[in-house]
Design an enzyme around this catalytic site. Structure first.
Site, PDB file in Angstrom:
ATOM      1  CG  PHE A 137      -0.096 -24.614 -30.110  1.00  0.00           C
ATOM      2  CD1 PHE A 137       0.892 -23.688 -29.784  1.00  0.00           C
ATOM      3  CD2 PHE A 137      -0.345 -24.864 -31.458  1.00  0.00           C
ATOM      4  CE1 PHE A 137       1.612 -23.024 -30.760  1.00  0.00           C
ATOM      5  CE2 PHE A 137       0.363 -24.193 -32.452  1.00  0.00           C
ATOM      6  CZ  PHE A 137       1.351 -23.276 -32.100  1.00  0.00           C
ATOM      7  CB  ALA A 145       0.458 -29.267 -23.978  1.00  0.00           C
ATOM      8  CE1 TYR A 146       3.049 -29.728 -32.360  1.00  0.00           C
ATOM      9  CE2 TYR A 146       3.239 -27.337 -32.399  1.00  0.00           C
ATOM     10  CZ  TYR A 146       3.441 -28.566 -32.998  1.00  0.00           C
ATOM     11  OH  TYR A 146       4.056 -28.637 -34.225  1.00  0.00           O
ATOM     12  CB  ALA A 147       4.569 -24.288 -27.691  1.00  0.00           C
ATOM     13  CE  LYS A 201       6.528 -30.959 -33.155  1.00  0.00           C
ATOM     14  NZ  LYS A 201       7.295 -31.993 -33.899  1.00  0.00           N
TER      15      LYS A 201
END
Length: 251
Positions: A155, A157-159, A162
């Site tokens: 992930f 884009a998520y990491a 975050k």
């Protein structure tokens, strides 16, 4: 069940939680309501939001809002303010850790993931901080993730979003500190929400994860809520610009 703390300073404070309809957010909403705080939340899931409001006997208030739409976010914040009063506490909780292969990521998907996981946090701060300044202080809690600390895959884009939470926390702690507004990041490990259990938990993945933790018990949403309560309370008056890990010592 543990005998958890009561924070007298939270009673009657107005609290705003983004993504409060389910998962960690719902646990945070319930925890604040149990402290006697005037608690409101924003969420795009109508059924989950109505269910939570019913579960709390209507004590909490909510606005249906897609946080990717900044205009809608601002309107939702204003509507809750009109009913609950100006927020003294903001919990930037909303996020989605959908898995994605880096090979398949388009520009449009990347931008949507940033809108889902980081952009709304800044604009929620922008919408609530002026009232905190007028009130002489406040607490902003941004929810991070230890997934990127662990170099977790599947992930990107998520990491990336975050990891950016920590930069947002640090810079806003500096910009708002003179107004006695504290800004901190709570960093969850792998939290056993219903979504996680239905999508990604398997006996094998749980055992691998236990091996990476110092503690043998799995992290439940309630423990994130307890850390958030502490940081929102006057007990944390000298805590700002910092990370607060709730991940059982995961490495």
């Amino acid at each position: 069940m543990s005998a958890f703390a009561i924070y007298p300073s939270l009673k009657d404070k107005t609290v705003l939680v983004t993504g409060g309809g389910s998962g960690i957010g719902a646990e945070i909403v319930k925890a604040f309501a149990a402290q006697g705080a005037k608690t409101g939340f924003l969420d795009f899931n109508v059924d989950a939001s109505e269910s939570l409001a019913g579960e709390t006997d209507g004590v909490v208030d909510f606005e249906i809002c897609d946080l990717r739409d900044i205009h809608a976010l601002r309107e939702g914040v204003a509507s809750l303010k009109s009913r609950l009063g100006p927020a003294s506490v903001l919990v930037n909780n909303a996020a989605r850790d959908d898995r994605h292969d880096w090979r398949d990521v388009t520009v449009e998907y990347w931008d949507e993931r940033q809108a889902t996981n980081i952009r709304h946090m800044f604009f929620a701060i922008q919408a609530t901080a002026p009232d905190m300044i007028a009130n002489g202080g406040g607490s902003i809690i941004n929810m991070g993730s230890n997934s990127w600390w662990e170099a977790g895959g599947d992930f990107p884009a998520y990491a990336t979003a975050k990891s950016a939470v920590h930069g947002l926390t640090r810079t806003m702690a500096r910009d708002l500190g003179d107004h006695r507004i504290r800004v901190n990041t709570v960093v969850p490990g792998w939290v056993m929400t219903e979504r996680q259990k239905s999508l990604w938990v398997t006996p094998e993945s749980i055992e691998r994860h236990r091996d990476r933790q110092c503690l043998p018990d799995l992290v439940k949403p309630v423990y994130l809520a307890r850390m958030v309560l502490f940081l929102a309370s006057d007990d944390a008056a000298m805590c700002t610009a910092s990370n607060y890990m709730v991940e059982a010592g995961s490495i």
